[in-house]
Write an enzyme that holds these catalytic residues in place. Sequence first.
Site, PDB file in Angstrom:
ATOM      1  N   ALA A   9       0.825  -1.213   0.000  1.00 21.75           N
ATOM      2  CA  ALA A   9       0.000   0.000   0.000  1.00 21.75           C
ATOM      3  C   ALA A   9       0.862   1.267   0.000  1.00 21.75           C
ATOM      4  CB  ALA A   9      -0.932   0.006   1.219  1.00 21.75           C
ATOM      5  N   ASP A  62       1.068  -6.790  10.313  1.00 17.91           N
ATOM      6  CA  ASP A  62       2.451  -6.368  10.505  1.00 17.91           C
ATOM      7  C   ASP A  62       3.402  -7.492  10.099  1.00 17.91           C
ATOM      8  OD1 ASP A  62       4.979  -5.615  11.828  1.00 17.91           O
ATOM      9  OD2 ASP A  62       3.740  -4.073  12.779  1.00 17.91           O
ATOM     10  N   ILE A  63       4.453  -7.146   9.370  1.00 17.51           N
ATOM     11  CA  ILE A  63       5.415  -8.176   8.960  1.00 17.51           C
ATOM     12  C   ILE A  63       6.155  -8.766  10.158  1.00 17.51           C
ATOM     13  CG2 ILE A  63       5.743  -7.332   6.596  1.00 17.51           C
ATOM     14  CD1 ILE A  63       8.424  -6.055   7.614  1.00 17.51           C
ATOM     15  N   THR A 125      18.029  -0.572  -1.118  1.00 12.64           N
ATOM     16  CA  THR A 125      18.325   0.779  -1.572  1.00 12.64           C
ATOM     17  C   THR A 125      19.821   0.984  -1.823  1.00 12.64           C
ATOM     18  OG1 THR A 125      18.437   3.061  -0.728  1.00 12.64           O
ATOM     19  CG2 THR A 125      18.228   1.352   0.915  1.00 12.64           C
ATOM     20  N   ASP A 126      20.141   1.920  -2.698  1.00 13.88           N
ATOM     21  CA  ASP A 126      21.557   2.265  -2.934  1.00 13.88           C
ATOM     22  C   ASP A 126      22.183   2.917  -1.703  1.00 13.88           C
ATOM     23  OD1 ASP A 126      20.314   4.772  -3.014  1.00 13.88           O
ATOM     24  OD2 ASP A 126      21.117   5.348  -4.968  1.00 13.88           O
ATOM     25  N   GLU A 127      21.342   3.383  -0.772  1.00 15.39           N
ATOM     26  CA  GLU A 127      21.878   4.103   0.389  1.00 15.39           C
ATOM     27  C   GLU A 127      22.713   3.201   1.295  1.00 15.39           C
ATOM     28  OE1 GLU A 127      19.354   6.947   2.289  1.00 15.39           O
ATOM     29  OE2 GLU A 127      18.105   7.165   0.514  1.00 15.39           O
ATOM     30  N   TYR A 149      18.290   4.745   8.953  1.00 14.45           N
ATOM     31  CA  TYR A 149      17.504   4.116   7.883  1.00 14.45           C
ATOM     32  C   TYR A 149      18.380   3.198   7.039  1.00 14.45           C
ATOM     33  CZ  TYR A 149      15.578   3.554   3.177  1.00 14.45           C
ATOM     34  OH  TYR A 149      15.181   3.019   1.971  1.00 14.45           O
ATOM     35  N   LYS A 153      18.494  -0.943   6.657  1.00 16.13           N
ATOM     36  CA  LYS A 153      18.307  -1.639   5.375  1.00 16.13           C
ATOM     37  C   LYS A 153      19.519  -2.535   5.075  1.00 16.13           C
ATOM     38  CE  LYS A 153      15.466  -1.326   2.642  1.00 16.13           C
ATOM     39  NZ  LYS A 153      14.166  -2.045   2.438  1.00 16.13           N
TER      40      LYS A 153
HETATM   41  P1  NAD Z   1       6.745   3.743   1.650  1.00 13.85           P
HETATM   42  O1  NAD Z   1       7.164   4.333   2.958  1.00 13.85           O
HETATM   43  O2  NAD Z   1       5.986   4.562   0.683  1.00 13.85           O
HETATM   44  O3  NAD Z   1       5.897   2.412   1.914  1.00 13.85           O
HETATM   45  C1  NAD Z   1       6.204   1.497   2.919  1.00 13.85           C
HETATM   46  C2  NAD Z   1       4.978   0.614   3.130  1.00 13.85           C
HETATM   47  O4  NAD Z   1       5.317  -0.378   4.109  1.00 13.85           O
HETATM   48  C3  NAD Z   1       3.770   1.386   3.655  1.00 13.85           C
HETATM   49  O5  NAD Z   1       2.614   0.996   2.939  1.00 13.85           O
HETATM   50  C4  NAD Z   1       3.674   0.959   5.117  1.00 13.85           C
HETATM   51  O6  NAD Z   1       2.363   0.975   5.617  1.00 13.85           O
HETATM   52  C5  NAD Z   1       4.259  -0.440   5.049  1.00 13.85           C
HETATM   53  N1  NAD Z   1       4.836  -0.884   6.333  1.00 13.85           N
HETATM   54  C6  NAD Z   1       5.720  -0.208   7.113  1.00 13.85           C
HETATM   55  N2  NAD Z   1       6.004  -0.919   8.214  1.00 13.85           N
HETATM   56  C7  NAD Z   1       5.302  -2.078   8.116  1.00 13.85           C
HETATM   57  C8  NAD Z   1       5.191  -3.225   8.941  1.00 13.85           C
HETATM   58  N3  NAD Z   1       5.875  -3.318  10.090  1.00 13.85           N
HETATM   59  N4  NAD Z   1       4.384  -4.237   8.540  1.00 13.85           N
HETATM   60  C9  NAD Z   1       3.687  -4.158   7.378  1.00 13.85           C
HETATM   61  N5  NAD Z   1       3.751  -3.083   6.565  1.00 13.85           N
HETATM   62  C10 NAD Z   1       4.545  -2.055   6.930  1.00 13.85           C
HETATM   63  O7  NAD Z   1       8.103   3.199   1.008  1.00 13.85           O
HETATM   64  P2  NAD Z   1       8.528   3.120  -0.516  1.00 13.85           P
HETATM   65  O8  NAD Z   1       9.146   4.401  -0.912  1.00 13.85           O
HETATM   66  O9  NAD Z   1       7.419   2.571  -1.306  1.00 13.85           O
HETATM   67  O10 NAD Z   1       9.712   2.049  -0.421  1.00 13.85           O
HETATM   68  C11 NAD Z   1       9.427   0.657  -0.508  1.00 13.85           C
HETATM   69  C12 NAD Z   1      10.720  -0.114  -0.350  1.00 13.85           C
HETATM   70  O11 NAD Z   1      11.658   0.291  -1.360  1.00 13.85           O
HETATM   71  C13 NAD Z   1      11.417   0.117   0.993  1.00 13.85           C
HETATM   72  O12 NAD Z   1      11.928  -1.106   1.442  1.00 13.85           O
HETATM   73  C14 NAD Z   1      12.549   1.084   0.658  1.00 13.85           C
HETATM   74  O13 NAD Z   1      13.634   0.888   1.524  1.00 13.85           O
HETATM   75  C15 NAD Z   1      12.879   0.682  -0.766  1.00 13.85           C
HETATM   76  N6  NAD Z   1      13.425   1.758  -1.615  1.00 13.85           N
HETATM   77  C16 NAD Z   1      12.789   2.955  -1.700  1.00 13.85           C
HETATM   78  C17 NAD Z   1      13.301   3.943  -2.535  1.00 13.85           C
HETATM   79  C18 NAD Z   1      12.608   5.281  -2.714  1.00 13.85           C
HETATM   80  O14 NAD Z   1      13.171   6.178  -3.361  1.00 13.85           O
HETATM   81  N7  NAD Z   1      11.415   5.477  -2.187  1.00 13.85           N
HETATM   82  C19 NAD Z   1      14.485   3.706  -3.272  1.00 13.85           C
HETATM   83  C20 NAD Z   1      15.095   2.449  -3.148  1.00 13.85           C
HETATM   84  C21 NAD Z   1      14.563   1.481  -2.323  1.00 13.85           C
END
Ligand code: NAD
Length: 329
Positions: A9, A62-63, A125-127, A149, A153
């Site tokens: 979501a 929750d995961i 993530t690249d971070e 963060y 990761k």
């Molecule tokens: P986001 O914050 O938009 O979404 C995270 C989702 O995880 C949310 O829907 C939240 O409700 C859910 N969530 C959080 N904790 C939870 C839990 N304990 N149990 C179940 N659900 C939970 O994040 P995003 O930007 O869509 O990123 C998704 C993934 O991609 C992450 O793992 C992030 O590290 C990775 N990522 C993001 C980016 C970026 O630029 N946004 C870049 C590279 C990697």
Amino acid sequence: MRILVTGGAGFIGSCFVRMLLGTEDPLGVSAVTVLDSLTYAGNRENLTPVAADPRFEFVQGDIRDAELVSTLVPGQDTVVHFAAESHVDRSLSGATEFVSTNALGTQTLLDAALRKGTTFLHVSTDEVYGSVAEGSWPEEHLLQPTSPYSASKACSDLIALSYHRTYGLDVRVTRCSNNYGPYQFPEKIIPLFTTRLLEGLKVPLYGDGLNVRDWLHVEDHCHALIAVLRAGRAGEIYNIGAGEELTNRDLTERLLSACGADWSMVHPAPDRQGHDLRYSVDTRKIRTELGWAARHHLAEGLEGTVAWYRDNRAWWEPLVRLMETTAER
Ligand code: NAD
């Protein structure tokens, strides 16, 4: 194929689900289950376009809930794991949820995947590599994360890979650069600046604005994940990025222009603590082994993204009001 999408979501997870169940149907899925606890970043509305699809199911949970996860994972062929606490700034003011969700949550899912040998795609993530002044990191590069963060990761990446090395589980890890596109929560720089400019408000630019990020359209990220699911190898890491590097100043300039504003709408903000100067991933492996390439160019992608926020105020205005009441904006 039956797929469990954690964090489906959120911004990227929901794009992935919309893509799987869209007209392209790239994997021919028979069922997609989203597991999401709906933190502030999760939004059921992101899944409205697929809500009526008979192959789609939403589970709020929750995961880190081992009991729930152990009932959900065994019926799946693949887990695609997006769920995470994802905002660096929030990790600076409180790291507990980051370590708990990102590290412990990932391990809880892996334990459940291990029981039936479910393929596990871990989205990272690249971070995790930390900052690089010149050149680009290959997948073997040392991990030197800076923020809570990125450290959480990196921890989850290593745990995921350990389940491959120790138990032989089919785990694949991707490390992607910064994403942009529709449905991104308005705390991240592109939607934050865009929504503020659309409301006639000034935007806060951290420090000297010379930090460099490589921007990838969220759909290109999801296509890369599909390529890794189709032909990626167990135990391998795949970097993903567009090679569209931009300083935050240049990015701001483009957003100002797309919103019809000028530099008078920018106010300097104290720099983020430990702000990494530059991220850059070497993406030769995914391009040569899996034939993936970004389809969007930043100029066109940014324009489309700003247009989406202009046309979808009903989606972001309640989120912005929520951020104001919790003083995040
Ligand atoms: P986001 O914050 O938009 O979404 C995270 C989702 O995880 C949310 O829907 C939240 O409700 C859910 N969530 C959080 N904790 C939870 C839990 N304990 N149990 C179940 N659900 C939970 O994040 P995003 O930007 O869509 O990123 C998704 C993934 O991609 C992450 O793992 C992030 O590290 C990775 N990522 C993001 C980016 C970026 O630029 N946004 C870049 C590279 C990697």
